[in-house]
Design an enzyme around this catalytic site. Structure first.
Site, short mmCIF file in Angstrom:
data_model
loop_
_atom_site.label_atom_id
_atom_site.label_comp_id
_atom_site.label_asym_id
_atom_site.label_seq_id
_atom_site.Cartn_x
_atom_site.Cartn_y
_atom_site.Cartn_z
N GLU A 1 0.81 -1.21 0.00
CA GLU A 1 0.00 0.00 0.00
C GLU A 1 0.85 1.27 0.00
O GLU A 1 0.79 2.07 0.94
CB GLU A 1 -0.92 0.02 1.22
CG GLU A 1 -1.87 -1.16 1.29
CD GLU A 1 -2.95 -0.99 2.37
OE1 GLU A 1 -2.89 -0.03 3.14
OE2 GLU A 1 -3.88 -1.83 2.39
N GLU B 1 -5.08 -8.67 0.89
CA GLU B 1 -5.67 -8.31 2.19
C GLU B 1 -7.14 -8.03 1.99
O GLU B 1 -7.54 -7.40 1.01
CB GLU B 1 -5.05 -7.04 2.81
CG GLU B 1 -3.70 -7.22 3.43
CD GLU B 1 -3.15 -5.93 4.06
OE1 GLU B 1 -3.97 -5.12 4.57
OE2 GLU B 1 -1.94 -5.74 4.04
C1 BGP Z 1 -4.03 -2.10 5.66
C2 BGP Z 1 -2.60 -2.33 6.07
C3 BGP Z 1 -2.41 -3.18 7.26
C4 BGP Z 1 -3.53 -3.18 8.26
C5 BGP Z 1 -4.92 -3.05 7.66
C6 BGP Z 1 -6.03 -2.76 8.62
O1 BGP Z 1 -4.17 -0.84 5.14
O2 BGP Z 1 -1.83 -2.90 5.03
O3 BGP Z 1 -1.14 -2.91 7.79
O4 BGP Z 1 -3.26 -2.45 9.37
O5 BGP Z 1 -4.97 -2.10 6.65
O6 BGP Z 1 -6.18 -1.39 8.83
P1 BGP Z 1 -6.06 -0.70 10.23
O7 BGP Z 1 -4.98 -1.40 10.95
O8 BGP Z 1 -5.72 0.71 9.96
O9 BGP Z 1 -7.39 -0.85 10.87
#
Ligand code: BGP
Length: 463
Positions: free
Chosen positions: A166, A364
């Site tokens: 990302e 993801e």
């Molecule tokens: C994505 C990232 C992760 C993870 C996930 C969940 O953007 O790659 O690292 O953290 O989101 O989001 P958050 O942790 O901000 O709730």
């Protein structure tokens, strides 16, 4: 109805070094921007939990890999930590880090789990940030050297590499919206950071190709489809601008080998273009990937602005569109993100129709929920909502594949409840519950569901 997936489909989950390893300044590791920021502004982190308090993968890697096996993962993505491997960013390699990562990779392989490795997941070494981070072109060279060192150390066993996770997020968080260090609000600097990240990606791809390593290389992008409020031309233009800025700013360079002309024209119009060198276009063209990881959490719904911008305010993406709250949208209230399962299909279809149907996988997808203890039944979190979330997305993914999309797998965020940047442990995402006090790991109901789905390479509607 049975949803069967293609043979050799990748079932697994994703995590990152900083969010799981812990030992954030031990084992020879140097500080990242997160350690630095936490030391100076701990109140910016949920319940003041910082990057040293993560899910202890550095100690418990063997036990955690055994859990992955129990969840029937055939693949697993995590990242290497630049600041652990090369503590001063550009110099000597830390032997303790090499041992650790060798252990992890070898154990994954021994358990029949294919390691997918990301090189950079939001964790800029502080020493490099002090040199300007991605704003400084020299950091591009340093990253490419780090990448090459990783390929040399681990490339005999790691066959799926990802330069960045990302990459737009550090741009947004660090240089536009104040949710990552260095908390700058400046579009031109953000554009420079994004541009240098693309150059760093392309340099690493070049090094990978030149080294004739065994596997393949790609990148992981968070693709957020831009849905206009209506077909009014003003709304369509707003959605187009959002798409250019947040999706195509990385998608086109890595798949097509160049930036969209519209994006360049747009930044030029607002005098926000970063400095470019004549040789850059050849480098960017060399950054075309073999495999695209797609992170999908939520759509972006937009409409045209109906008010004038304050000309004295800093130029922001929102000068070009406004957010649209669609009536009836389904929300994950804990994270504040809309849940829209067809988005996954729209992303795949866009790739198939407009980008030559590249090899890709969902790298993801997930749902962070607060206070999951209230769902405990007989000692286990019964997270039916997560099973519905995953199956709902898998159905649309399945439809995409039926129509010919080249999607090779599905990885969930995440394997075990982990530390979520500024949100600390507020929202839990794991298939496995983590007890913070004891570090005990307990598989949730969704973990069992996923293990069964992976074992059968699909699921039945009523499962
Ligand atoms: C994505 C990232 C992760 C993870 C996930 C969940 O953007 O790659 O690292 O953290 O989101 O989001 P958050 O942790 O901000 O709730």
């Amino acid at each position: 109805m049975k949803y069967a997936f293609p043979e050799h489909f990748w079932w697994g989950s994703a995590s990152s070094a900083l969010q799981t390893e812990g030992q954030s300044q031990q084992g020879g590791k140097s500080a990242t921007t997160w350690d630095h920021w936490y030391a100076s502004q701990p109140y910016r982190f949920h319940q003041q939990v910082g990057p040293q308090d993560t899910s202890t993968f550095y100690q418990n890697w063997r036990q955690d890999i055994a859990l992955l096996k129990q969840l029937n993962h055939n693949s697993f993505r995590t990242s290497l930590s630049w600041s652990r491997l090369i503590p001063d960013g550009v110099g000597e390699v830390n032997p303790e880090a090499v041992t650790f990562y060798n252990n992890v990779i070898d154990e994954l392989l021994a358990q029949g789990i294919v390691p997918f490795i990301t090189l950079f997941h939001f964790d800029m070494p502080m020493v490099m940030q002090e040199k300007g981070g991605w704003e400084n072109r020299e950091v591009v060279e340093a990253f490419s050297r780090y990448a090459q060192i990783c390929f040399d150390l681990f490339g005999d066993r790691v066959l799926h590499w990802f330069t960045f996770n990302e990459p737009i997020v550090p741009v947004e968080g660090g240089y536009l919206y104040d949710f990552h260090y260095p908390n700058v609000v400046d579009f031109k600097r953000a554009a420079t950071v994004a541009y240098h990240t693309v150059l760093a990606h392309a340099s690493a791809v070049r090094a990978y190709r030149a080294g004739h390593y065994l596997g393949e290389i790609g990148i992981v992008l968070n693709l957020t489809p831009s849905y206009p409020r209506s077909n009014n031309p003003a709304d369509l233009t707003a959605a187009h601008h959002a798409d250019l800025l947040f999706n195509r700013s990385f998608l086109d360079p890595v798949l097509v080998g160049e930036y969209p002309a519209d994006l360049v024209a747009l930044l030029k119009e607002y005098d926000q273009l970063p400095a470019c060198l004549p040789e850059d276009s050849a480098l960017i063209a060399d950054g075309k990937i073999d495999l695209l990881g797609i992170n999908y959490y939520q759509p972006r719904r937009v409409k045209c602005r109906d008010s004038a911008v304050n000309p004295a305010s800093p130029f922001m993406p929102e000068w070009l569109f406004d957010y649209y709250e669609m009536p009836g949208r389904k929300m994950n209230p804990y994270r504040g993100w809309e849940i829209y399962e067809p988005g996954i299909y729209d992303i795949l279809t866009n790739l198939r129709v407009n980008y030559g149907n590249p090899r890709c996988f969902i790298s993801e997808n997930g749902m962070g929920v607060e206070n999951e203890q209230r769902f405990i039944e007989n000692g286990q979190i019964n997270d039916q909502y997560r099973i519905e979330f995953v199956s709902g997305h898998l159905k649309w993914l399945h439809k995409g594949i039926q129509e010919g999309c080249h999607c090779l797998g599905y990885h969930m965020w995440t394997f075990i409840d982990n530390w979520s940047w500024c949100n600390g442990y507020k929202n839990r995402y794991g298939f496995v519950q983590l007890d913070l006090a004891t570090q005990t790991r307990t598989i949730k109901r969704s973990g069992e569901w996923f293990a069964a789905t992976a074992a059968q390479n699909g699921f039945n509607e009523e499962q």
